[in-house]
Design an enzyme around this catalytic site. Structure first.
Site, mmCIF file in Angstrom:
data_model
loop_
_atom_site.group_PDB
_atom_site.id
_atom_site.type_symbol
_atom_site.label_atom_id
_atom_site.label_comp_id
_atom_site.label_asym_id
_atom_site.label_seq_id
_atom_site.Cartn_x
_atom_site.Cartn_y
_atom_site.Cartn_z
ATOM 1 N N ASP A 246 8.308 71.692 11.614
ATOM 2 C CA ASP A 246 7.621 72.504 12.635
ATOM 3 C C ASP A 246 6.655 73.508 12.028
ATOM 4 O OD1 ASP A 246 9.173 71.439 14.547
ATOM 5 O OD2 ASP A 246 10.366 73.252 14.926
ATOM 6 N N LYS A 268 4.598 72.559 16.840
ATOM 7 C CA LYS A 268 4.195 72.898 18.204
ATOM 8 C C LYS A 268 4.459 74.371 18.431
ATOM 9 C CE LYS A 268 8.424 70.721 19.935
ATOM 10 N NZ LYS A 268 8.691 69.840 18.842
ATOM 11 N N MET A 381 10.504 83.402 22.397
ATOM 12 C CA MET A 381 9.286 82.951 23.088
ATOM 13 C C MET A 381 8.990 83.849 24.292
ATOM 14 S SD MET A 381 9.966 78.839 22.908
ATOM 15 C CE MET A 381 11.717 78.896 23.175
HETATM 16 N N1 SAH Z 1 15.233 77.230 16.773
HETATM 17 C C1 SAH Z 1 14.641 78.506 16.540
HETATM 18 C C2 SAH Z 1 13.910 79.036 17.786
HETATM 19 C C3 SAH Z 1 12.727 78.232 18.176
HETATM 20 S S1 SAH Z 1 11.913 78.905 19.566
HETATM 21 C C4 SAH Z 1 15.690 79.498 16.075
HETATM 22 O O1 SAH Z 1 16.878 79.198 16.113
HETATM 23 O O2 SAH Z 1 15.305 80.571 15.618
HETATM 24 C C5 SAH Z 1 10.621 79.813 18.813
HETATM 25 C C6 SAH Z 1 10.850 81.298 18.961
HETATM 26 O O3 SAH Z 1 11.815 81.762 18.040
HETATM 27 C C7 SAH Z 1 9.620 82.144 18.660
HETATM 28 O O4 SAH Z 1 8.759 82.198 19.786
HETATM 29 C C8 SAH Z 1 10.253 83.475 18.383
HETATM 30 O O5 SAH Z 1 10.618 84.128 19.577
HETATM 31 C C9 SAH Z 1 11.523 83.086 17.679
HETATM 32 N N2 SAH Z 1 11.340 83.110 16.206
HETATM 33 C C10 SAH Z 1 11.384 82.096 15.353
HETATM 34 N N3 SAH Z 1 11.222 82.485 14.067
HETATM 35 C C11 SAH Z 1 11.072 83.827 14.129
HETATM 36 C C12 SAH Z 1 10.869 84.846 13.144
HETATM 37 N N4 SAH Z 1 10.780 84.546 11.856
HETATM 38 N N5 SAH Z 1 10.762 86.117 13.582
HETATM 39 C C13 SAH Z 1 10.861 86.435 14.885
HETATM 40 N N6 SAH Z 1 11.058 85.523 15.838
HETATM 41 C C14 SAH Z 1 11.151 84.238 15.483
#
Ligand code: SAH
Length: 470
Positions: A246, A268, A381
């Site tokens: 991703d 995405k 998100m």
């Molecule tokens: N599977 C991922 C989430 C995917 S959805 C998980 O478990 O973290 C994508 C969202 O995750 C982003 O829009 C943001 O809100 C959050 N996110 C992912 N990586 C991040 C990071 N390094 N810092 C802050 N928010 C993060």
């Protein structure tokens, strides 16, 4: 090469150990592991050796050392604190052409004992030729993390199957390919997960049914800092044939992927798909059916707003074996690095993970429940809908002055934390770099007290150590 590494069969062979202190006890432990017929020469024994003597693990000659004690020995180890005596033992052994080792005294050694990684029957021995034992030990620690504990089991099963495989595959090249596929493919995964009979069934399929199935492994990459990848995740990345990753996966993590693997970006972002989920699903199935080990590398954890479940359903329908290696989800990683404990006895008794990006309009959240106090909301998100989120929560009764934090690029070197109050959420959300996590609740205020930054250098060092070995 100053020393030739040898693996010596000591079973029932006489080994003489001179000395009865803690250093001798350490050597005795190793020799007993190798089932040597151990004889200890020493007027006294330390408590540990006493105990083992009582369990009849070795013969104890309760005397001062004399050269005839070396008769019929294959190896001699001197572990006394008397330098002159050690020297005498070394010369006596040399005269009799017995290999001798004086502990921590390289010039008085005709053999040296390496640092060992024991995954019996697989054994890795490391030596710096006596120049820098601590370096050899550090190297051993690094290798330890990379070699699954199941390695020995895998070798043991392979040993049992060797004859059958030789019989069935007469061509050497075919055999080599068979074992390469087994040791890095689904068989290896099953052994690592302790599913031993399924693992043997897999070997059987591969051998007799020309099974060419690949597998799918979902791996959680964590929020960014490579130090947060799990050891299992790292090992999977190092044995992948194809990695579908991703946008959220950091460069640091991508550097840990096996060099020969194909890396495909199927990134995405919310509302801005560059490769559709359907195309990703098709790629997974296509590669796996070609017999490849497909790793689907996802930011955070694959099962937290990661559509991991959907991808597994596709694999299940296509009959592709799969497994999941969890990762540190953003709400856990980013808040930890921002100094925001998700629960706190005084401020928050529960934590809810929410997505601000619903699949369908109208798939509304339960705002009433989310607006109650004493709980933390971690919103993924959520920046696009920030205005709506704060309006709803205030409307349903959450205090407009509830502390909030928006953590952008959590756990990465460019992590940015902005804090304020619930009614300011919309403005604050625009100030944090993407990807950003919204935290709502009293605990967000603790950021000012608990923020810390010490961890990064430590993790960069860890990463470069791994890279050197890759
Ligand atoms: N599977 C991922 C989430 C995917 S959805 C998980 O478990 O973290 C994508 C969202 O995750 C982003 O829009 C943001 O809100 C959050 N996110 C992912 N990586 C991040 C990071 N390094 N810092 C802050 N928010 C993060």
């Amino acid at each position: 090469m100053d020393y030739l590494p040898l693996f010596v069969d000591l079973r029932t062979r006489k080994v003489v150990l001179i000395g009865g202190g803690v250093v001798a006890a350490r050597k005795a432990e190793l020799l007993l592991k190798a089932h040597a017929a151990l004889v200890i020469v020493s007027p006294e024994l330390c408590p540990q050796l006493q105990q083992e003597y009582q369990q009849q693990k070795f013969i104890w000659l309760q005397h001062d050392y004399q050269s005839h004690h070396l008769n019929d020995a294959y190896l001699v180890i001197a572990a006394t604190d008397d330098g002159k005596l050690n020297e005498r033992i070394f010369h006596d052994a040399n005269e009799r052409k017995i290999f001798a080792n004086v502990v921590d005294d390289q010039p008085l050694c005709s053999f040296i004992v390496p640092s060992i990684i024991d995954r019996s029957p697989v054994i890795v021995a490391i030596s710096s030729g006596g120049t820098a034992p601590v370096l050899a030990r550090l190297l051993r620690e690094k290798l330890e993390t990379m070699l699954p504990t199941s390695l020995g089991k895998m070798a043991e099963i392979a040993g049992r199957w060797r004859g059958k495989v030789k019989e069935s595959l007469t061509n050497l090249r075919e055999r080599k390919r068979f074992w390469e596929k087994s040791f890095s493919g689904h068989f290896a995964s099953l052994v690592e997960n302790g599913q031993l009979s399924a693992a043997e069934q897999q070997l059987e399929r591969q051998l007799y049914q020309q099974d060419n199935s690949g597998e799918l492994i979902l791996v959680g990459a964590g929020p960014g800092d490579a130090g947060l990848l799990t050891l299992k995740g790292l090992r999977v990345l190092q044995s992948a044939d194809v990695v579908l990753y991703d946008h959220l996966v950091s460069e640091e993590i991508l550097e840990l992927v096996r060099r020969d693997a194909d890396k495909v970006c199927v990134g995405k972002r919310a509302g801005n798909h560059s490769v559709s989920q359907e195309e990703t699903n098709e790629l997974i199935v296509k590669y796996a059916l070609q017999g490849k080990k497909v790793v689907r590398l996802k930011g955070g954890d694959p099962f937290v707003f990661g559509r991991g479940g959907e991808e597994l359903q596709i694999a299940a329908q296509a009959g592709i074996p799969f497994q999941v290696v969890p990762g540190v989800t953003a709400a856990i990683g980013a808040t930890a690095y921002a100094g925001i404990p998700l629960t706190h006895r005084e401020h928050s008794q529960s934590i809810t993970f929410i997505t601000g990006h619903c699949r369908d309009e109208g798939a509304e959240l339960d705002w009433q429940a989310l607006s109650r106090g004493n709980q933390t909301l971690a919103i993924y998100m959520g920046t696009v809908k920030a205005a709506n989120i704060s309006q709803q929560l205030i409307h349903f009764g959450r205090d407009r002055e509830t502390p909030i934090a928006v953590i952008g690029c959590g756990t990465r070197r460019n992590q940015k934390v902005v804090t304020g109050q619930l009614h300011e959420l919309d403005t604050l959300a625009q100030q944090a770099p993407a990807p950003a996590l919204i935290v709502i609740g009293e605990v967000a205020a603790l950021h000012h007290q608990l923020a810390w930054f010490g961890q990064q250098t430590e993790d960069i060092r860890w990463r470069s150590a791994v890279l050197e070995l890759a």
